[in-house]
Enzyme design. Sequence first.
Site: not given
Length: 741
Positions: A287-291
Amino acid sequence: MIHRRSILLHALALPAWPALARAAQERIEDLLARMTLAEKAGQLSCFSDTVRPLGRATNPGEAARDADAMLAAIRAGQVGMLFNGHGVAGARRAQRAALQSRLGIPLVFAADVIHGYETIFPIPLAEAAAFDPALSERVARAVAREATAGGLHWTFAPMVDVARDQRWGRVAEGAGEDVHLGAVLAAARVRGFQGNDLSAEDALCATPKHFAGYGAVTGGMEYGAVDMAPTTLQAVHLPPFEAAFAAGAGAVMASFTDVNGVPATANRPLLTGILRDQLRFAGPCVSDYAADRELIAHGAAADEADAARRAILAGTDISMQSGLYNAHLPALVADGRVPIARVDEAVRRVLALKLRLGLFDRPYRSLDPDAERTRIATPATRQLAREAAEREIVLLRNEGAVLPLRADVSRIALIGPCAAGVDQLDGPWSFAGYRRTGVDLATALRERLGARLVVEPGCAIDAPVAGSLARAVAAARAADVVLLAIGEGADMSGEANSRSAITLPAAQQALAEAVAATGTPMVVVLRHGRALALEGAVADAPAILATWFLGCETGPAIAAILFGDREPTGRLPVSFPFATGQQPWSYDRLPTGRPPPDPPAPQGGTGRWRDAPDAPRYAFGHGLGYTRFTLDDVTVPPVLGNAGAVRVTVRNRGARRGSHVVQLYVRQRVASRARPVRQLKGFARVTLDPGESRTLAIPLGRQDLAIVDEAGVRQVEPGTVDLWVAASASDAGLHATTQLA
């Protein structure tokens, strides 16, 4: 050098990796059988590195554990990888903690190493301007050697999003607006990062991102919605990912955004249907950051547990920073809401990556203090940064041959907020370039000119400075030539830096008008992370250089071009518009049923703007030099077969040795779907002495004209094909035709 199209997959999608050996598969299955659900969730959890110093990242703040708490979590098997830290000593400390965990599974150390570790190279958009995949591969290889010497195994790069709206800040991070160029450079960068052996000490696992369509955010707004036809996704936004996967990319990152109403992190048709079933990608998806947590804000999940469930079921293997997989996967499996088979599938991918990186047998791989002392910021790496910067500058305009400057010019006024200072040179995402070792333009020119150079800022990046404008005007009046160094600040491009208007800040435009009014010849030196809409005195300046953010060798590279030590050979990877309102724009747009007349004329009932041409100011592929090239004798096969070539003779008719980028564009006249007015399908770089000529063969085959449907199936339809071989820019060139049978 001829670019070959064979890196593209066309009709056949290949797995990124060869199958693991039986012994490796058995090792993974043995570990899986012994892992608890909590340990499996730990392998799928990636956290910001609090054990060692962080790079210059731009992620939003998250509740972070201190170093001791992080080390305890690692020993408990709750962490699979750490990201955005640097330094060997801290990494060895964290790896020791991982080896003390119950199963002793090593950590992977990752980071957003986008265009340099400590030696900062030009931003990727600038690199694309070289139109040279060999250079891109060399740069990525050098970056990988530095990053691995600093204790990293994995980079969240390259960004391969096709970007056609210059309001979007992350244009700076990719290869621009073209599908073909984007695919070629995606593959080159993957090869450079990873080298020939992913387990080698200097191999850096590549992660093409953001899957998929992030570059088409509505209105150019960062993190905005993406709404596109399936054929657009398949034909425009997937090919660079396909090329990266074919080159062996080890991982992939999902987009922050929704795609047609479903956030990518929870989008099973995207992350499983397309990524796994269609493209057959075998590596982990992070995932992207905390997505995954952001699914709640999207309205796609009720709470954190629901967000974790939707993300893992969609195909998001690794949760970055949120901790949702640690917190909720064991319970989700226990109560039957997530099948254990899906969790095991994700864990297998993570363990396979660690095996391929060589970490099980050599857990301290790339954690060598001697390499950290000897392989970072070397003279050879710095020289490559200089070469890259020189080759990526684009000469947009040179009326009256103002450039190159004479060596004996009496007095030069270097004016503008981009003239001096090292803080802004690197541009966005420069990671560990915190030592500020860059050389600015003022310093480079002082070494050459001494007292003949006068430097005045004239204003700040986005505000006037009391008295500064008057001093700048006085300096301009007293000079033989003005170098106006203007453009964007480093924080005006990159992630979370969308702009509603892509013009110069008002204070800089006012400075340009005042300096131009003195009548002193003016050379505009632009610094920027996107295409800009140039206006007034800036657009009308006799000479304009697009220099992007060039990193640590900014000053020497620009000075070499200004004085003719080097020939400008860059070409635009993005079109410069007349006005912001023309965005989004790409040269390969579809035709309208009511095209404007050619030549343009005021006429109602046609596809046009009332207040701007139906064209960019400077088109994709545009770039001038100090010598003159001509193209002649274009020959094309009468019927295009599976393997063919377009041949053209290039001659240097100027007085200087120089390099030239020849570009091949095509359009099928009639097909079942409307075809773009032109599409780049090949290019070649050639260096010639004055009077020298060479015949180039640019490969072109039937599959290069394939039409892609909603399911990603490519079909070739018979018909007439127009071809243009262009000396500079996508809106010009010698014309020929061929047939598809």
